[in-house]
Design an enzyme around this catalytic site. Sequence first.
Site, PDB file in Angstrom:
ATOM      1  N   CYS A   1      -4.759   2.674  -3.667  1.00  0.00           N
ATOM      2  CA  CYS A   1      -3.470   3.080  -3.083  1.00  0.00           C
ATOM      3  C   CYS A   1      -2.369   2.064  -3.391  1.00  0.00           C
ATOM      4  O   CYS A   1      -1.476   1.832  -2.577  1.00  0.00           O
ATOM      5  CB  CYS A   1      -3.567   3.316  -1.574  1.00  0.00           C
TER       6      CYS A   1
ATOM      7  N   HIS B   1       0.869  -1.182   0.000  1.00  0.00           N
ATOM      8  CA  HIS B   1       0.000   0.000   0.000  1.00  0.00           C
ATOM      9  C   HIS B   1       0.904   1.231   0.000  1.00  0.00           C
ATOM     10  O   HIS B   1       2.035   1.186   0.489  1.00  0.00           O
ATOM     11  CB  HIS B   1      -0.843  -0.052   1.277  1.00  0.00           C
TER      12      HIS B   1
ATOM     13  N   ASP C   1       2.500  -4.616   7.788  1.00  0.00           N
ATOM     14  CA  ASP C   1       1.324  -3.747   7.642  1.00  0.00           C
ATOM     15  C   ASP C   1       0.105  -4.669   7.749  1.00  0.00           C
ATOM     16  O   ASP C   1      -0.218  -5.395   6.811  1.00  0.00           O
ATOM     17  CB  ASP C   1       1.387  -3.041   6.288  1.00  0.00           C
TER      18      ASP C   1
ATOM     19  N   GLN D   1      -5.155  -4.960   6.888  1.00  0.00           N
ATOM     20  CA  GLN D   1      -6.196  -5.822   6.310  1.00  0.00           C
ATOM     21  C   GLN D   1      -6.191  -7.217   6.918  1.00  0.00           C
ATOM     22  O   GLN D   1      -6.880  -8.110   6.408  1.00  0.00           O
ATOM     23  CB  GLN D   1      -6.024  -5.923   4.784  1.00  0.00           C
TER      24      GLN D   1
ATOM     25  N   LYS E   1     -11.048   0.061  10.389  1.00  0.00           N
ATOM     26  CA  LYS E   1     -11.286  -1.097   9.518  1.00  0.00           C
ATOM     27  C   LYS E   1     -11.729  -2.308  10.325  1.00  0.00           C
ATOM     28  O   LYS E   1     -11.888  -3.403   9.783  1.00  0.00           O
ATOM     29  CB  LYS E   1     -10.008  -1.432   8.740  1.00  0.00           C
TER      30      LYS E   1
END
Lengths: 425, 141
Positions: free
Chosen positions: A383, A141, A218, A221, A244
Amino acid sequence: MGVQEQYPFDVEAARADFPILDRKVGGDPETPGEGPGDDTPLVYLDNAATSHTPDPVVDAIADYYRGYNANVHRGIHQLSQEASVAYEEAHDTVADFVGADGREEIIFTKNTTEAMNLVAYAWGLEELGPGDNVVLSEMEHHASLVTWQQIGKRTGADVRFVEVTDEGYLDMNHAAELIDDDTEMVSVVHVSNALGTINPIAELADLAHDHDALIFADAAQSVPNRPVDVKALDVDFLAFSGHKMCGPTGIGALYGRESLLDEMQPYLYGGDMIRRVSFEDSTWEDLPWKFEAGTPSIAQGIGFAAAIEYLEAIGMERIEAHEDLLAAYAYDELAAIDGVEIYGPPGDDRGGLVSFNVDGVHAHDLSSILNDYGIAIRAGDHCTQPLHDELGISASARASFYLYNTVEEIDALVDAVGEARDLFV
Amino acid sequence: MGLGSDMYRQQILDHYKNPRNYGELEDPDFTHVGENPSCGDTIQMEVALDDAEETIEAVRFTGDGCAISMASASMLSERLHGMSVDELDALDTDDITEMLGVDISPMRVKCAVLGRQVAQDGAKIHRGELDPDRTRTKTEE
């Protein structure tokens, strides 16, 4: 047996916690030409962008403002004590949730992007220089890609990208080639927000640590929809965003190994992060407060913890199983439509999202048409512009799922995609 | 249908599938490329003027993007033929939506006006009224 009977928990009961799912939007596909209406049920499939907020989380935020709103760590008065305890304990809740040793290892940030920047500035600018390298993946991302790219420019460190295979997986042989003794940091997305790929973080951590490099996952998600344990992944840093995962916007978390955070200098200076200040110099507060300068996002931090309690009450294994079910179903149904191309790994080996294009229909047009059917998806590069360049496309459509989505909603998506295609063919 | 599908009337789809004046000019007076950073749509406009540089004699465009941006550029290319440069300068967003003949949802207005923006910026750069480095777009050599 219907797919619905395989739901790992009572999805309808969960939906009742999200009043927004009952609202109407857009127009009515049954009455063409009558312009915008407000009579179509919402089908929200943009959860990788942000999830909705259940009543218990909204209540937790409202309870704070209605009952004990005060600044933290400042007052001796009762409201400040109550707010401070709730805000500090929110760190404990987050720490437990991802298997950290304690609140010392959890820094509240605005979001994943800020967590990434915190490490890039506080660690990267100090530690990186010419001859060093940072290894990313082609599916990063922009939060990670742009940050390390720019830190690389400022420090002279080389920034390298592990290639993505045609099947949408990381090329681990290439990773093993790129990660060498000059590698200082490996920063890789856990679950790709564009491809849905679940990357082998523990394996990459071994590679990084074999070369005395650090690894940053990261997890924006992954933490929302599957069990994530920082010890099992063996990561040095890990970041995710509250919004999220049923929490509010404006709050996220950076996990960092305590020994590393101890050595790092603050990223932001100001109030609340200091121990003693004179005109000449200052000393820093203990972890994690050393990295939380100024009045923090108190209500959001408390809401973040409430969101985690909400998710844990359902169970992260069950949420993961539900997303797996929806992703596999959506993949198969979309793949069956003529002219649909799906990006990333197979339906039974991905996170809960599907990015795709319909031949002859630009993703933005598709999204506009789906909006008439009340269906919210994302259209664009998500992104991940360099990844889209690699794929040879300027944009894609993305449907992303969460615990409250249903098979019927995916059926509505598939029907509407077919209608859109018919309009253009 | 609602706003979304209503945008895709036959005229829009026709111009999207069969863009008019698509291609390049042999000897344009100016060429300008513009990009819509929010969605990646790209349009190049090439314009030939009369000797007095007052009237548009020929227009060609190329591009990559959604139906709204491409159809809008195609329809604009037809309209620009014979138009004065002053009239080009004066085109505003309402003129474009009127030309398209459909309501454009707020999130898509940028797509609809990209072709107009590229033509106007190109003309201004050509007259030396706009520094190419200060636009979001770039002038082709």
